[in-house]
Write a protein that holds these residues in place. Sequence first.
Motif, PDB file in Angstrom:
ATOM      1  N   VAL A 362      27.800  15.035  13.964  1.00  0.00           N
ATOM      2  CA  VAL A 362      28.552  16.034  14.730  1.00  0.00           C
ATOM      3  C   VAL A 362      27.640  17.194  15.130  1.00  0.00           C
ATOM      4  CG1 VAL A 362      30.405  17.744  14.612  1.00  0.00           C
ATOM      5  CG2 VAL A 362      30.782  15.441  13.742  1.00  0.00           C
ATOM      6  N   LEU A 363      26.850  17.694  14.192  1.00  0.00           N
ATOM      7  CA  LEU A 363      25.944  18.807  14.478  1.00  0.00           C
ATOM      8  C   LEU A 363      24.861  18.406  15.474  1.00  0.00           C
ATOM      9  CD1 LEU A 363      25.604  20.228  10.858  1.00  0.00           C
ATOM     10  CD2 LEU A 363      26.541  21.464  12.817  1.00  0.00           C
ATOM     11  N   GLN A 364      24.345  17.201  15.347  1.00  0.00           N
ATOM     12  CA  GLN A 364      23.280  16.762  16.243  1.00  0.00           C
ATOM     13  C   GLN A 364      23.786  16.564  17.672  1.00  0.00           C
ATOM     14  OE1 GLN A 364      21.777  13.295  14.213  1.00  0.00           O
ATOM     15  NE2 GLN A 364      20.507  14.489  12.816  1.00  0.00           N
ATOM     16  N   ILE A 365      24.992  16.009  17.823  1.00  0.00           N
ATOM     17  CA  ILE A 365      25.565  15.837  19.154  1.00  0.00           C
ATOM     18  C   ILE A 365      25.817  17.197  19.805  1.00  0.00           C
ATOM     19  CG2 ILE A 365      27.635  15.074  20.403  1.00  0.00           C
ATOM     20  CD1 ILE A 365      27.786  12.716  18.476  1.00  0.00           C
ATOM     21  N   SER A 366      26.354  18.139  19.039  1.00  0.00           N
ATOM     22  CA  SER A 366      26.621  19.481  19.563  1.00  0.00           C
ATOM     23  C   SER A 366      25.322  20.157  19.993  1.00  0.00           C
ATOM     24  CB  SER A 366      27.326  20.334  18.513  1.00  0.00           C
ATOM     25  OG  SER A 366      28.565  19.759  18.149  1.00  0.00           O
ATOM     26  N   ALA A 367      24.272  19.984  19.198  1.00  0.00           N
ATOM     27  CA  ALA A 367      22.971  20.578  19.528  1.00  0.00           C
ATOM     28  C   ALA A 367      22.408  19.970  20.807  1.00  0.00           C
ATOM     29  CB  ALA A 367      22.006  20.392  18.370  1.00  0.00           C
ATOM     30  N   GLY A 368      22.485  18.651  20.930  1.00  0.00           N
ATOM     31  CA  GLY A 368      21.967  17.991  22.119  1.00  0.00           C
ATOM     32  C   GLY A 368      22.686  18.436  23.387  1.00  0.00           C
ATOM     33  N   ALA A 369      24.032  18.537  23.304  1.00  0.00           N
ATOM     34  CA  ALA A 369      24.800  18.991  24.462  1.00  0.00           C
ATOM     35  C   ALA A 369      24.456  20.434  24.824  1.00  0.00           C
ATOM     36  CB  ALA A 369      26.290  18.863  24.166  1.00  0.00           C
ATOM     37  N   SER A 370      24.172  21.269  23.822  1.00  0.00           N
ATOM     38  CA  SER A 370      23.805  22.664  24.072  1.00  0.00           C
ATOM     39  C   SER A 370      22.470  22.754  24.818  1.00  0.00           C
ATOM     40  CB  SER A 370      23.721  23.436  22.757  1.00  0.00           C
ATOM     41  OG  SER A 370      24.975  23.462  22.094  1.00  0.00           O
ATOM     42  N   VAL A 371      21.531  21.906  24.450  1.00  0.00           N
ATOM     43  CA  VAL A 371      20.246  21.893  25.140  1.00  0.00           C
ATOM     44  C   VAL A 371      20.434  21.482  26.599  1.00  0.00           C
ATOM     45  CG1 VAL A 371      17.977  20.784  25.255  1.00  0.00           C
ATOM     46  CG2 VAL A 371      18.911  21.488  23.045  1.00  0.00           C
ATOM     47  N   LEU A 372      21.289  20.496  26.834  1.00  0.00           N
ATOM     48  CA  LEU A 372      21.554  20.066  28.210  1.00  0.00           C
ATOM     49  C   LEU A 372      22.173  21.192  29.034  1.00  0.00           C
ATOM     50  CD1 LEU A 372      22.934  16.444  27.683  1.00  0.00           C
ATOM     51  CD2 LEU A 372      20.700  17.114  28.603  1.00  0.00           C
ATOM     52  N   LEU A 373      23.069  21.976  28.413  1.00  0.00           N
ATOM     53  CA  LEU A 373      23.670  23.100  29.135  1.00  0.00           C
ATOM     54  C   LEU A 373      22.619  24.142  29.484  1.00  0.00           C
ATOM     55  CD1 LEU A 373      26.262  24.494  30.170  1.00  0.00           C
ATOM     56  CD2 LEU A 373      26.358  25.665  27.978  1.00  0.00           C
ATOM     57  N   PHE A 374      21.727  24.394  28.543  1.00  0.00           N
ATOM     58  CA  PHE A 374      20.666  25.368  28.808  1.00  0.00           C
ATOM     59  C   PHE A 374      19.805  24.923  29.991  1.00  0.00           C
ATOM     60  CE2 PHE A 374      16.248  26.742  28.075  1.00  0.00           C
ATOM     61  CZ  PHE A 374      16.435  28.115  28.163  1.00  0.00           C
ATOM     62  N   VAL A 375      19.486  23.630  30.045  1.00  0.00           N
ATOM     63  CA  VAL A 375      18.694  23.105  31.159  1.00  0.00           C
ATOM     64  C   VAL A 375      19.459  23.246  32.471  1.00  0.00           C
ATOM     65  CG1 VAL A 375      17.651  21.020  32.123  1.00  0.00           C
ATOM     66  CG2 VAL A 375      17.406  21.518  29.686  1.00  0.00           C
ATOM     67  N   SER A 376      20.791  23.087  32.416  1.00  0.00           N
ATOM     68  CA  SER A 376      21.601  23.169  33.636  1.00  0.00           C
ATOM     69  C   SER A 376      21.648  24.580  34.204  1.00  0.00           C
ATOM     70  CB  SER A 376      23.028  22.692  33.357  1.00  0.00           C
ATOM     71  OG  SER A 376      23.755  23.659  32.606  1.00  0.00           O
ATOM     72  N   ALA A 377      21.189  25.576  33.437  1.00  0.00           N
ATOM     73  CA  ALA A 377      21.174  26.960  33.929  1.00  0.00           C
ATOM     74  C   ALA A 377      20.366  27.079  35.214  1.00  0.00           C
ATOM     75  CB  ALA A 377      20.607  27.898  32.864  1.00  0.00           C
ATOM     76  N   TYR A 378      19.440  26.160  35.402  1.00  0.00           N
ATOM     77  CA  TYR A 378      18.641  26.176  36.629  1.00  0.00           C
ATOM     78  C   TYR A 378      19.529  25.997  37.860  1.00  0.00           C
ATOM     79  CZ  TYR A 378      15.278  24.747  40.188  1.00  0.00           C
ATOM     80  OH  TYR A 378      14.551  24.650  41.351  1.00  0.00           O
ATOM     81  N   PHE A 379      20.615  25.221  37.695  1.00  0.00           N
ATOM     82  CA  PHE A 379      21.504  24.949  38.822  1.00  0.00           C
ATOM     83  C   PHE A 379      22.614  25.998  38.938  1.00  0.00           C
ATOM     84  CE2 PHE A 379      19.807  20.927  37.251  1.00  0.00           C
ATOM     85  CZ  PHE A 379      19.186  20.447  38.394  1.00  0.00           C
ATOM     86  N   LEU A 380      22.819  26.814  37.910  1.00  0.00           N
ATOM     87  CA  LEU A 380      23.837  27.866  37.926  1.00  0.00           C
ATOM     88  C   LEU A 380      23.144  29.224  38.030  1.00  0.00           C
ATOM     89  CD1 LEU A 380      26.191  26.491  35.115  1.00  0.00           C
ATOM     90  CD2 LEU A 380      26.500  26.285  37.592  1.00  0.00           C
ATOM     91  N   LYS A 381      22.391  29.408  39.083  1.00  0.00           N
ATOM     92  CA  LYS A 381      21.517  30.566  39.199  1.00  0.00           C
ATOM     93  C   LYS A 381      22.280  31.874  39.336  1.00  0.00           C
ATOM     94  CE  LYS A 381      17.653  27.977  41.129  1.00  0.00           C
ATOM     95  NZ  LYS A 381      16.731  27.769  42.276  1.00  0.00           N
TER      96      LYS A 381
END
Length: 401
Positions: A362-381
């Motif tokens: 559960v913790l690892q999945i949540s962490a992975g999804a959080s990293v993906l959101l951080f990367v998506s910040a490039y598209f939410l300028k």
Amino acid sequence: MNTMQRYLGVVGSASFANGVQVVLLPWLALLSLNSSAQELGWVQASVLLPSLLLMLLGGVLADRYPSVKYLAGLYAALALAHFSLLGLLHAKNLQLPALIIYGMVIGAINAFIQPLRERLLANVSNTTVQRSVSWASFFQYSLQASGVLLAGQIDQIGIGPVLALQVLALLLAAGLCLSLGEVKAKRFELAAWSYGLSYCWRNNITRSLTVLVAFNGFLHIGVFVVVLPLLVRDVYQRSADFYAWLQLSFVLGTILATMGLIRRAEVQRPGRALYLCVFYAALIMLAISAGPLLRGLFILVFFWGLLTGVSASLGRSLMQSQAPQSLRGRLLSIYQLALFGSAPLGAIAAGYGAEHFGLQIVLQISAGASVLLFVSAYFLKSLWRVEQGTDQDIKPDQSVS
């Protein structure tokens, strides 16, 4: 004592009661009723689920009836709900369905309290949005820490005195509300609920912020409220006092964060700071999933609280600054709905995941999804680049509902 100081007294008294609840509810579910991970997920979700149904209505009513008397009545109702739990415990008649109903009742009342309290903040403050929100957050987390400490003594002093002090704190909050007198908050006509949603979606910044806080609610709050008590019981095999100290370390982190925000003038790039908080939270969840020693666990939870304090204060102040006065209650209710409406879904998912796959996954999945959101910040300028407003943010505007 000026109006702002009395308002902070309201926030502090209510937060003391909430600190008790943070420890008391999972303690009753896990140690008193011996609930499973899935059952704990539903208990924790019960406090947050009413947000899905009532938060928008709470925001509309906050715009239509921005009254301290209304807020005092809500705190009195919350005190009555906690007193009812005390009666059930005295009669030794507490069962899991009753605990879930209790959670839903206090969640429903809080769905009306939160947007109204936020709506009134701008009208009692004489400083910038970010600074006033930081002061309110400081009192909130400081007194919440006291409530957590008190709840940690349940095994020593008994649950009756703890609940009684919780009820008294809420009655004090209600009394302080009435002492505020008539706060000059303009009333707006009851507009369609869809108007606030439409405005939020059309504004790039508020739309991106709402998506971000919904993610935080689902994968951070939802995971935190389920995984942490399960770690205490099943992995570290400790009791309520240990859980209370762990919660206290989290709250101390939030206090330190808000003190830092108060000391500095403004965070000029709040959106960027919010995304960084998501990324660092991912690293903390990965570290916790590795099974740290007790000292390491306390340090990690402290830093998780630090990140939560920063993101909560900056997120609220950013939404306050972006909201026209005529829509402030509704937009703040949308913000709260995104955060606390997604949290129960996250809690249920975390409970199910912990039951079938284990806490580590559960913790690892949540962490992975959080990293993906951080990367998506490039598209939410729009949110990444937004700059914090100035003193004009809290002044009335000419918007209409």
